[in-house]
Enzyme design. Structure first.
Site: not given
Length: 420
Positions: A209, A344, A225, A212
């Site tokens: 998330c 890359d 979440c 949080c």
């Protein structure tokens, strides 16, 4: 704003921009979609803002699908009148400037925007609506980390709360970016958001998330979440079967000439954006079917008895989408690692090439050996070919799918000796 109403410096800059772009095209040095805008902005750094004034503008941004969604949205908004757009995919301010200068005075504009430049282009163009498609890893040697990109979008929308947002309900990073908190004490309200759902196959950049740091859980189409209130919002526009449900619950059959379910999702986004300009889905949906090739992507070319289809894939999420679009037919994979591609190639190990098992696979490009190692690890047999002509000679008559990253895609188009 028409040239007649612009400041003298902007008029000169706009004229020089158009001339430089035209000379570039005439000299065979490209389509002029970058050089014209670059020179115009050198003369007048505010030229993009001057050219944007008086137009109703939509911006389309995200990691994948920008060019196709922009083309579909332009077709849908075209119901209302002439639309300026950067149809060749030059998606930084120089490209936007060149596109608007070339188009002249139009009531509408639909602009594809590189996700890193969204805040800058929001500031310059003051759009009516911005579409946020998705966020995933891209060009690891220079692109920002996904959560950082989401934070930049979120911060930009805080400064432009009058902009209407059309956003992907299936991508947690996009949902978080599109819903910054308001500040009632300062009279700042959260942005108005319309949600669309087109599905999301690639989840590897959205397990944590952004609010949080807790785990994102998924069940079917839903996600949430485990540590805060962030969860999938209820979408107003939904891909269902071979069509799109609009906010009234009406279902619209979408007949595209572009392959794959992902393009149905792009079509749903286009209809949602067009609706923000007052375009009824029933009027726009038929126009989506006129879009065939988008800057050469999805184009089909017949050569030496083979029907060759070109698919662009530039990062792990877009490679999965390309596998979904491709028929079970001989498939050529081409990988370069030049500056526009990113240097890359380690991202190849984030792609599951197992869907290619059981078909004839050929590889080519500057970094074909990197791809060879990845395919060997994935137990996908392959044949290395040095040129595109060698690939054509190595497969039987019929369909040949070609999946390539950016400069490899352009190389193959050049070998076909055709501008699509």
């Amino acid at each position: 704003m028409t040239d007649a109403k612009m400041p003298l410096r902007a008029k000169v800059a706009s004229s020089v921009s158009r001339t430089a772009a035209a000379l570039s095209r005439a000299a065979g040095r490209g389509d002029g979609s970058v050089i014209g805008g670059w020179i115009g902005l050198k003369i007048d750094p505010d030229l993009l803002a001057h050219l944007s004034a008086g137009r109703a503008i939509a911006l389309v941004s995200g990691t994948n699908g920008k060019t196709t969604t922009t083309r579909l949205t332009s077709a849908a908004v075209g119901v209302l009148g002439r639309v300026a757009t950067n149809s060749f995919g030059a998606n930084m301010p120089s490209g936007h400037t060149s596109a608007l200068a070339k188009a002249g005075s139009t009531p509408y504009a639909v602009l594809e925007v590189d996700e890193h430049y969204l805040a800058q282009v929001l500031e310059a163009t003051e759009p009516h609506v911005v579409a946020l498609l998705n966020l995933s890893r891209d060009q690891l040697d220079r692109a920002k980390e996904v959560a950082m990109m989401a934070q930049l979008w979120r911060a930009a929308l805080v400064r432009h709360t009058n902009v209407r947002v059309v956003a992907n309900a299936d991508d947690p990073m996009v949902v978080w970016a599109a819903t910054p908190p308001g500040d009632p004490a300062r009279g700042i309200n959260p942005p108005h958001v319309t949600w669309f759902s087109a599905g999301q196959r690639w989840h590897d950049d959205s397990w944590v998330c952004p609010e949080c740091g807790s785990t994102i859980q998924r069940s079917g189409d839903q996600w949430w979440c485990t540590g805060c209130a962030l969860r999938r919002p209820e979408p107003q526009w939904v891909v269902e079967d071979e069509g799109v449900l609009d906010p009234t619950g009406a279902w619209h059959k979408v007949s595209l000439q572009l392959p794959g379910k992902v393009n149905l999702g792009n079509a749903a986004t286009a209809l949602a954006v067009a609706a923000e300009f007052g375009v009824r889905p029933v009027d726009a949906v038929s126009r989506l079917g006129i879009v065939t090739s988008v800057a050469g992507r999805y184009a089909q070319v017949d050569k030496d008895g083979r029907n060759i289809r070109l698919l662009l894939a530039k990062n792990p999420a877009s490679w999965l989408e390309a596998f979904d679009m491709a028929d079970n037919a001989p498939t050529l994979l081409s990988i370069n690692a030049r500056d526009p591609d990113g240097l890359d190639t380690s991202w190849l190990f984030d792609v599951d090439f197992a869907p290619l098992r059981g078909r004839q696979v050929l590889i080519t490009g500057d970094r074909a050996y990197d791809l060879a190692v990845r395919l060997d690890v994935n137990d996908v047999p392959f044949q290395h070919v040095r040129t595109f002509d060698d690939a054509i000679r190595s497969v039987p008559p019929g369909r040949l799918e070609v999946i390539a990253n950016y400069t490899a895609f352009q190389d193959i188009r050049a070998e076909l000796d055709r501008v699509i």
